[in-house]
Design a protein around this motif. Structure first.
Motif, PDB file in Angstrom:
ATOM      1  N   VAL A  76       2.117 -11.275  -0.143  1.00  0.00           N
ATOM      2  CA  VAL A  76       1.180 -10.750  -1.142  1.00  0.00           C
ATOM      3  C   VAL A  76       0.853  -9.297  -0.866  1.00  0.00           C
ATOM      4  O   VAL A  76       0.789  -8.469  -1.772  1.00  0.00           O
ATOM      5  N   LEU A  77       0.678  -8.965   0.421  1.00  0.00           N
ATOM      6  CA  LEU A  77       0.231  -7.628   0.782  1.00  0.00           C
ATOM      7  C   LEU A  77       1.318  -6.577   0.590  1.00  0.00           C
ATOM      8  O   LEU A  77       1.031  -5.433   0.282  1.00  0.00           O
ATOM      9  N   ASN A  78       2.565  -6.957   0.765  1.00  0.00           N
ATOM     10  CA  ASN A  78       3.644  -5.980   0.651  1.00  0.00           C
ATOM     11  C   ASN A  78       4.833  -6.578  -0.097  1.00  0.00           C
ATOM     12  O   ASN A  78       5.896  -6.795   0.489  1.00  0.00           O
ATOM     13  N   PRO A  79       4.681  -6.831  -1.406  1.00  0.00           N
ATOM     14  CA  PRO A  79       5.781  -7.435  -2.167  1.00  0.00           C
ATOM     15  C   PRO A  79       7.011  -6.532  -2.259  1.00  0.00           C
ATOM     16  O   PRO A  79       8.128  -7.013  -2.360  1.00  0.00           O
ATOM     17  N   ALA A  80       6.803  -5.202  -2.228  1.00  0.00           N
ATOM     18  CA  ALA A  80       7.937  -4.281  -2.324  1.00  0.00           C
ATOM     19  C   ALA A  80       8.853  -4.424  -1.111  1.00  0.00           C
ATOM     20  O   ALA A  80      10.073  -4.464  -1.239  1.00  0.00           O
ATOM     21  N   ARG A  81       8.241  -4.528   0.073  1.00  0.00           N
ATOM     22  CA  ARG A  81       9.034  -4.700   1.287  1.00  0.00           C
ATOM     23  C   ARG A  81       9.793  -6.020   1.235  1.00  0.00           C
ATOM     24  O   ARG A  81      10.977  -6.085   1.610  1.00  0.00           O
TER      25      ARG A  81
END
Length: 299
Positions: free
Chosen positions: A156-161
């Motif tokens: 959730v915190l870093n969907p791009a990664r």
């Protein structure tokens, strides 16, 4: 990386070991070079430029060595190897590196032997041992640990990664299809002939993907970027593969294969020095699990 080929079990010289180490170091550095170039050149265009350079160099090398290109009846198979090993692999890698860290990408890309074992089981009917099953489970568990950074909240915190990690993970599947297709060509032609024709085919497939991207202000692309593109084309895509294939005619495949496990380690060191990417505890732990699982799955 390249598919290890059978070789006679002779003593390996220091020169061969140094050649393998140099090749793997060059390949490890590409994760950093790509991230640098992506700041100025879009991913599909970068892949096309890189392999255009490699195609020219390898084609001239093949002509100079007076070795034949693949015969017409084998063009479809050469096209398949180029599509999977060059076009799709580098499309997924470059797109993924827009979001994933260089160290993450190197760890996840190292899982190719896991996909090779799975596809060989599904498509070729090759038996898969309990040790390989355990290795596959370990490798995937480690990849989840790397992608989530040890917590489901990472999704959730870093969907791009996560998106970038998944794209890079798919490069392993693409490489597995390439490796299985490659076996038939390697029974008929030399490794250099197969490499050259696959690279040319993959470059042709990359061209329309490059055209789909937004127009580039070429005047704004600096000399450092062009030097990185030449490095990727001349050293990483042409010279390194030629060195690798040459050494594989003299050393056992298992000896060369061990060096591939150094890829994430060397990438992490280079990324820390040049990109200031310091791998966290979960990345290091997950990386060790991935490499151990991949080793078991690939045996």
């Amino acid at each position: 990386m390249s598919l290890p080929l059978p070789a006679p079990k002779t003593s390996t010289s220091i020169k061969d070991h140094l050649s393998l180490l140099l090749t793997v170091t060059i390949w490890a550095s590409t994760f950093i070079n790509i991230k640098i170039v992506l700041l100025q050149v879009p991913p599909n265009t970068l892949a096309f430029l890189r392999f255009l350079v490699a195609s020219i160099v390898l084609g001239l090398h093949l002509i100079w060595r007076r070795q034949p290109f693949v015969k017409r009846q084998d063009w479809p198979l050469a096209g398949l190897t180029g599509l999977t090993g060059i076009t799709l692999y580098n499309f997924l890698q470059n797109q993924g590196l827009k979001y994933a860290g260089a160290t993450d990408a190197a760890i996840l890309a190292a899982m190719a032997p896991v996909f090779i074992a799975l596809l060989a089981w599904l498509l070729l009917g090759e038996r898969i041992s309990r040790r390989q099953v355990a290795g596959i489970i370990m490798a995937f568990s480690g990849s989840v640990l790397v992608a989530t950074n040890g917590s489901p909240e990472g999704l959730v915190l870093n969907p791009a990664r996560l998106y970038g990690d998944l794209l890079v993970l798919l490069t392993g599947l693409s490489w597995a299809v390439y490796s299985i297709s490659l076996k038939r060509l390697l029974n008929r032609y030399t490794p250099v002939t197969v490499l050259t024709c696959s690279t040319i085919a993959g470059t042709i497939f990359l061209f329309p993907l490059a055209l789909l991207e937004s127009p580039i202000n070429w005047a704004a692309v600096d000399i450092s970027c062009w030097l990185n593109v030449l490095y990727l084309g001349l050293l990483a895509s042409a010279l390194a593969y030629l060195i690798w294939n040459t050494v594989l005619t003299r050393v056992p495949a298992v000896t060369a294969g061990v060096y591939l496990y150094l890829l994430p380690v060397i990438t992490a060191i280079i990324a820390a020095l040049f990109l200031r990417e310091i791998p966290g505890t979960f990345t290091i732990t997950g990386g060790i699990i991935v490499l151990l699982g991949t080793y078991l799955a690939g045996k």
